[in-house]
Motif scaffolding. Structure first.
Motif, short mmCIF file in Angstrom:
data_model
loop_
_atom_site.label_atom_id
_atom_site.label_comp_id
_atom_site.label_asym_id
_atom_site.label_seq_id
_atom_site.Cartn_x
_atom_site.Cartn_y
_atom_site.Cartn_z
N THR A 53 0.80 -1.16 0.09
CA THR A 53 0.05 0.08 0.10
C THR A 53 0.83 1.35 0.00
O THR A 53 2.00 1.11 0.21
CB THR A 53 -0.86 -0.02 1.26
N ASN A 54 0.18 2.27 -0.29
CA ASN A 54 0.97 3.72 -0.20
C ASN A 54 0.47 4.43 1.01
O ASN A 54 0.83 5.58 1.47
CB ASN A 54 0.74 4.62 -1.42
N ASN A 55 0.09 3.58 1.95
CA ASN A 55 -0.29 4.24 3.31
C ASN A 55 0.57 3.62 4.31
O ASN A 55 0.80 2.59 4.89
CB ASN A 55 -1.79 3.54 3.78
N GLU A 56 1.43 4.78 4.85
CA GLU A 56 2.60 4.51 5.95
C GLU A 56 1.84 4.14 7.35
O GLU A 56 2.50 3.41 8.09
CB GLU A 56 3.44 5.53 6.01
N ASN A 57 0.50 4.18 7.46
CA ASN A 57 0.06 3.81 8.48
C ASN A 57 -0.85 2.41 8.56
O ASN A 57 -1.77 2.18 9.27
CB ASN A 57 -1.21 4.71 9.11
N SER A 58 -0.33 1.78 7.33
CA SER A 58 -1.02 0.32 7.27
C SER A 58 0.13 -0.60 7.80
O SER A 58 1.39 -0.54 7.47
CB SER A 58 -1.66 0.13 5.85
N ASP A 82 -5.02 -2.05 8.60
CA ASP A 82 -5.53 -0.85 7.74
C ASP A 82 -6.10 0.18 8.63
O ASP A 82 -7.01 0.38 8.79
CB ASP A 82 -6.61 -1.36 6.84
N VAL A 97 -5.66 4.43 10.19
CA VAL A 97 -5.75 5.82 9.70
C VAL A 97 -5.15 6.38 11.05
O VAL A 97 -5.72 6.01 12.13
CB VAL A 97 -6.85 6.52 9.27
N SER A 153 -9.69 1.50 9.68
CA SER A 153 -10.39 2.31 8.69
C SER A 153 -11.87 1.94 8.68
O SER A 153 -12.47 2.58 7.66
CB SER A 153 -9.59 1.87 7.03
N ASN A 180 3.30 -0.30 5.37
CA ASN A 180 3.18 -0.19 3.78
C ASN A 180 2.49 -1.61 3.23
O ASN A 180 2.80 -1.92 2.07
CB ASN A 180 4.32 0.36 3.04
N LYS A 201 -3.63 3.36 -4.99
CA LYS A 201 -3.59 2.84 -3.36
C LYS A 201 -2.62 1.67 -3.52
O LYS A 201 -1.74 1.51 -2.49
CB LYS A 201 -4.74 2.38 -2.93
#
Length: 260
Positions: free
Chosen positions: A66-71, A97, A99, A108, A162, A224
């Motif tokens: 993912t491009n979410n550093e908080n996953s 996952d 936020v 999330s 990520n 994403k």
């Protein structure tokens, strides 16, 4: 002699009823597995025993970038994040996952806050938090990818940003198992068997499989999951396809529940 015969008939009826209830519980759990084919960290049931299968994908590489550093992905095979709702009730999940809201991390979906602190070591680029393992004596309740355990053992462990864990289920095998359970009473469940056959046709047919893969690589959350920039694994393609399939056929899957 008549009394023995009546007793035997009653015993047989009770056995059949209890078997039907067990089969229905098992079967409906399989329907839940299908509906959660796109839930990160979801743990389906074992197709033989009916127990929750805590193993990851067979080769333990079942994750998606993912491009979410908080996953976050939990490397330990049977570890869980602890989360709590607004009432302070504790739950466990492998769905990482999150936020970030101010200094807290929330899943999330729903109002579940991570109950432990995430510690980032910038020197070693390590990320750690408390991970919880249910004991062998623990009771288990499941609601999707959210669990309740009566007993856990905690330890601080490395988690990987990520990445998100894929569900450990295979829709094709689940549908085949469901069909085998219903086949013992084909006249009663003919309508459900027909739905299962239609879904199996879509999943198995090569041309349809290629269509879904092509469609999803170009349209399904490309940014994403950074599908253009990262090597795509077989597990990731399987997840993209099966999760899109589950969303598309959700209303049909819901028709497969057995009421009892």
């Amino acid at each position: 002699m008549g009394n023995y015969r009546r007793a035997g008939i009653i015993f047989l009826l009770l056995t059949c009823i209890s078997f039907r209830v067990y089969s229905n519980e098992f079967y409906n759990s399989l329907v839940e597995d299908l509906l959660n084919a796109y839930s990160y960290g979801y743990k389906g049931i074992d197709l033989d025993s009916g127990a929750i299968n805590f193993n990851n994908i067979d080769d333990y590489s079942g994750y998606i970038y993912t491009n979410n550093e908080n996953s976050f992905y939990i490397p330990s095979y049977k570890g869980f994040f602890m989360v709590e709702n607004s009432d302070g009730e504790k739950f466990y999940t492998r769905n990482g996952d999150f936020v970030k809201r101010e200094n807290d991390y929330y899943l999330s979906f729903g109002e579940y806050k991570l109950a432990s602190k995430i510690v980032k070591n910038n020197i070693h680029t390590e990320v750690k938090t408390m991970i919880y393992h249910p004991t062998s004596e623990s009771s288990i309740e499941r609601d999707g990818c959210i669990f309740k355990f009566s007993e856990t053992v905690a330890s601080e462990e490395i988690i990987i940003p990520n990445k998100l864990e894929l569900p450990n289920i295979d829709p094709i095998n689940i549908l085949i198992k469901m069909k085998s359970l219903l086949s013992s009473d084909i006249n009663v469940y003919q309508d459900k068997i027909e739905i299962i056959d239609r879904m199996l046709d879509v999943l198995i047919e090569d041309s349809m499989h290629s269509y879904f893969l092509q469609r999803n690589i170009s349209q399904f959350d490309i940014e994403k999951y950074q599908l253009k920039n990262l090597l795509i694994t077989t597990d990731q393609l399987h997840f993209i396809y099966s999760s899109s399939w589950a969303r598309t056929f959700r209303k049909y899957i819901k028709q497969l529940y057995i009421k009892y």
